[in-house]
Design a protein around this motif. Structure first.
Motif, PDB file in Angstrom:
ATOM      1  N   ASP A  35      19.250  25.252  70.845  1.00 11.53           N
ATOM      2  CA  ASP A  35      19.223  24.571  69.556  1.00 11.53           C
ATOM      3  C   ASP A  35      17.921  24.854  68.814  1.00 11.53           C
ATOM      4  OD1 ASP A  35      21.719  23.543  69.753  1.00 11.53           O
ATOM      5  OD2 ASP A  35      21.117  21.448  69.983  1.00 11.53           O
ATOM      6  N   ARG A  48      18.509  27.407  66.133  1.00 15.41           N
ATOM      7  CA  ARG A  48      19.135  26.872  64.924  1.00 15.41           C
ATOM      8  C   ARG A  48      18.121  26.067  64.114  1.00 15.41           C
ATOM      9  NH1 ARG A  48      22.456  23.767  67.189  1.00 15.41           N
ATOM     10  NH2 ARG A  48      23.960  25.412  67.681  1.00 15.41           N
ATOM     11  N   SER A  74      15.626  28.481  62.481  1.00 12.43           N
ATOM     12  CA  SER A  74      16.271  29.199  61.385  1.00 12.43           C
ATOM     13  C   SER A  74      16.435  28.307  60.159  1.00 12.43           C
ATOM     14  CB  SER A  74      17.640  29.713  61.845  1.00 12.43           C
ATOM     15  OG  SER A  74      18.355  30.294  60.772  1.00 12.43           O
ATOM     16  N   THR A  75      16.967  27.113  60.362  1.00 11.69           N
ATOM     17  CA  THR A  75      17.202  26.189  59.252  1.00 11.69           C
ATOM     18  C   THR A  75      15.894  25.780  58.585  1.00 11.69           C
ATOM     19  OG1 THR A  75      19.190  25.342  60.344  1.00 11.69           O
ATOM     20  CG2 THR A  75      18.230  23.981  58.619  1.00 11.69           C
TER      21      THR A  75
END
Length: 226
Positions: free
Chosen positions: A7, A10, A13-14
Motif C-alpha cells: 500500500d 499507492r 503515488s497518490t
C-alpha cells in the motif's frame, strides 16, 4: 495508521500526484544550488561510461532534471517514477527523454540490462522490509560491474515520520531516514558492493544531513558452494 503490504506504493503515488505541479514549480532543478551533489552525479556518469554502454535507470525520476543532466553528460538514460503525475511533467519538460511509471520493487526490465542505477531521495519512501526486494531488483537488472548511486536523508540513527500535508494538499507519505551503514548493509546483502560514502551537512532549508553511497555489482560473481 500502518500501511498494508505494498500500500505504500499507492500512497506514495497518490501523494506525489497531488503535489506534482507545485513540487516541480518550486524545484524545477533540484541540483541547481548544490554543486557537490551535481559533481557526485558527474562522477557517477564517468563510472558508468567506463564500464558499459548500457543505459542508466533514474529511479524516482520526479520532474526529470537528474535524467536530463545525465543525458547532457553523454549517458543513455531513462526515468522511472511511481507517480503518473510526475512522469507526465517530466515528459513535458524533457520530450527527448523516456519516462514511464513503475516501482523499484518490481522493475519491468530484463536481467543485466542496465549500466547503472541512480536513486536520489527515492529509497526514502521504501519501508525497511521492502528494501531487500528493491536492492535485489538492482542486482538483477545491472550488468556485471554496473554502478549504483543512492542519495538519502541521514542522521546519527535511523528514523521515520509521516507527512500528511504539503503545498496545501493532503498527502499520506512515509519518509525514512537511514544511516549510510544501514543502507550499505542492505546493499551488501543483495550482492552489491558499496565502495564510497559521502555525508554532507544540511544546506538552506534542509533539516537532516544528506548521505551519498556508491556501490557496484561485482564484475565476476563469487562461485557459491553447493
Amino acid at each position: 495508521m500502518t500501511h498494508a503490504p505494498l500500500d505504500f506504493l499507492r500512497a506514495t503515488s497518490t501523494s506525489y500526484d497531488a503535489i506534482a505541479k507545485d513540487y516541480t514549480a518550486l524545484h524545477p532543478d533540484g541540483l541547481a544550488h548544490h554543486p557537490l551533489d551535481r559533481n557526485l552525479i558527474t562522477v557517477f556518469a564517468e563510472l558508468v561510461r567506463a564500464n558499459s554502454d548500457a543505459p542508466v535507470a533514474d529511479l524516482g525520476s520526479g520532474p526529470g532534471h537528474v535524467a536530463a543532466r545525465l543525458h547532457a553528460l553523454g549517458v543513455p538514460v531513462f526515468g522511472i517514477d511511481v507517480s503518473p503525475g510526475m512522469v507526465a511533467l517530466a515528459r513535458e519538460a524533457h520530450p527527448a527523454l523516456r519516462f514511464h511509471v513503475g516501482s523499484m520493487t518490481s522493475l519491468d526490465l530484463p536481467d543485466e540490462s542496465l549500466g547503472g542505477i541512480l536513486a536520489l531521495y527515492s529509497t526514502i519512501h521504501v519501508p525497511d522490509d521492502h528494501l531487500p526486494t528493491a536492492f535485489a531488483e538492482f542486482h538483477r537488472t545491472l550488468v556485471p560491474g554496473g554502478h549504483v548511486l543512492l542519495a538519502f536523508q541521514s542522521g546519527s540513527e535511523d528514523g521515520h515520520r509521516r507527512l500528511t500535508e504539503r503545498f496545501g494538499h493532503e498527502i499520506d507519505l512515509d519518509l525514512y531516514w537511514r544511516t549510510p551503514e544501514t543502507l550499505e548493509a542492505r546493499l551488501t546483502e543483495a550482492g552489491l558492493e558499496p565502495h564510497t560514502r559521502i555525508l554532507r551537512e544540511p544546506h538552506g532549508e534542509e533539516t537532516l544531513p544528506r548521505a551519498f553511497v556508491y556501490a557496484h555489482k561485482p564484475a565476476h560473481e563469487p562461485v557459491r558452494q553447493s
